[in-house]
Design a protein around this motif. Structure first.
Motif, PDB file in Angstrom:
ATOM      1  N   GLY A  57       0.797  -1.215   0.000  1.00 46.91           N
ATOM      2  CA  GLY A  57       0.000   0.000   0.000  1.00 46.91           C
ATOM      3  C   GLY A  57       0.833   1.270   0.000  1.00 46.91           C
ATOM      4  N   VAL A  58       2.155   1.110  -0.124  1.00 52.82           N
ATOM      5  CA  VAL A  58       3.075   2.247  -0.109  1.00 52.82           C
ATOM      6  C   VAL A  58       3.967   2.164  -1.336  1.00 52.82           C
ATOM      7  CG1 VAL A  58       4.869   3.468   1.179  1.00 52.82           C
ATOM      8  CG2 VAL A  58       3.132   2.178   2.417  1.00 52.82           C
ATOM      9  N   GLY A  59       4.027   3.244  -2.093  1.00 50.86           N
ATOM     10  CA  GLY A  59       4.923   3.305  -3.240  1.00 50.86           C
ATOM     11  C   GLY A  59       5.996   4.351  -3.002  1.00 50.86           C
ATOM     12  N   VAL A  60       7.241   3.987  -3.262  1.00 52.65           N
ATOM     13  CA  VAL A  60       8.353   4.922  -3.058  1.00 52.65           C
ATOM     14  C   VAL A  60       9.172   5.014  -4.333  1.00 52.65           C
ATOM     15  CG1 VAL A  60      10.517   5.324  -1.800  1.00 52.65           C
ATOM     16  CG2 VAL A  60       8.516   4.478  -0.579  1.00 52.65           C
ATOM     17  N   THR A  61       9.457   6.234  -4.738  1.00 46.09           N
ATOM     18  CA  THR A  61      10.378   6.463  -5.850  1.00 46.09           C
ATOM     19  C   THR A  61      11.431   7.466  -5.410  1.00 46.09           C
ATOM     20  OG1 THR A  61       8.931   8.170  -6.773  1.00 46.09           O
ATOM     21  CG2 THR A  61       8.714   5.973  -7.703  1.00 46.09           C
ATOM     22  N   VAL A  62      12.621   7.304  -5.951  1.00 48.63           N
ATOM     23  CA  VAL A  62      13.725   8.222  -5.678  1.00 48.63           C
ATOM     24  C   VAL A  62      14.150   8.809  -7.019  1.00 48.63           C
ATOM     25  CG1 VAL A  62      16.059   8.463  -4.760  1.00 48.63           C
ATOM     26  CG2 VAL A  62      14.477   6.849  -3.697  1.00 48.63           C
TER      27      VAL A  62
END
Length: 119
Positions: A57-62
């Motif tokens: 349920g969590v999306g992370v992009t750098v």
């Protein structure tokens, strides 16, 4: 792309899954958040995720500037202002993730996928 922490003696790479897990744990501690949500592709129903699968349920992009963007899919408590919940979540998660990683959180997007009545 992985996050990077550059020190005097080398570089540390931080996987986005690690950031997602930490951000998810910080988010569920926030007032008014029941938990992370996932929408079933098969039937379109919203599912409350258990703690061990919270990162779905969590999306992370750098990005290339080493700044973090976090997307949360959450279920909130009925009867509490969504704006208040979102403001609290953004402030707490931004602070905790920046302290944990040493990287800057550029943006936090919140998608409210459902509301639950808590007895």
């Amino acid at each position: 792309m992985k996050g990077r922490i550059i020190t005097d003696i080398g570089q540390v790479s931080v996987d986005t899954d690690v950031i997602a897990k930490y951000a998810g744990m910080a988010a569920v501690e926030c007032f008014g958040v029941v938990g992370m949500a996932m929408i079933s592709v098969k039937d379109g129903l919203v599912k409350l995720l258990k703690r061990e699968s919270m990162t779905k349920g969590v999306g992370v992009t750098v990005n290339e500037d080493n700044q973090i963007t976090i997307d949360f899919h959450i279920i909130t408590v009925y009867g509490i202002s969504i704006a208040t919940i979102a403001d609290n979540l953004m402030n707490n998660v931004k602070y905790k993730v920046e302290e944990f990683t040493g990287m800057k959180v550029e943006k936090i997007n919140i998608f409210v996928e459902g509301v639950r009545v808590i007895d």
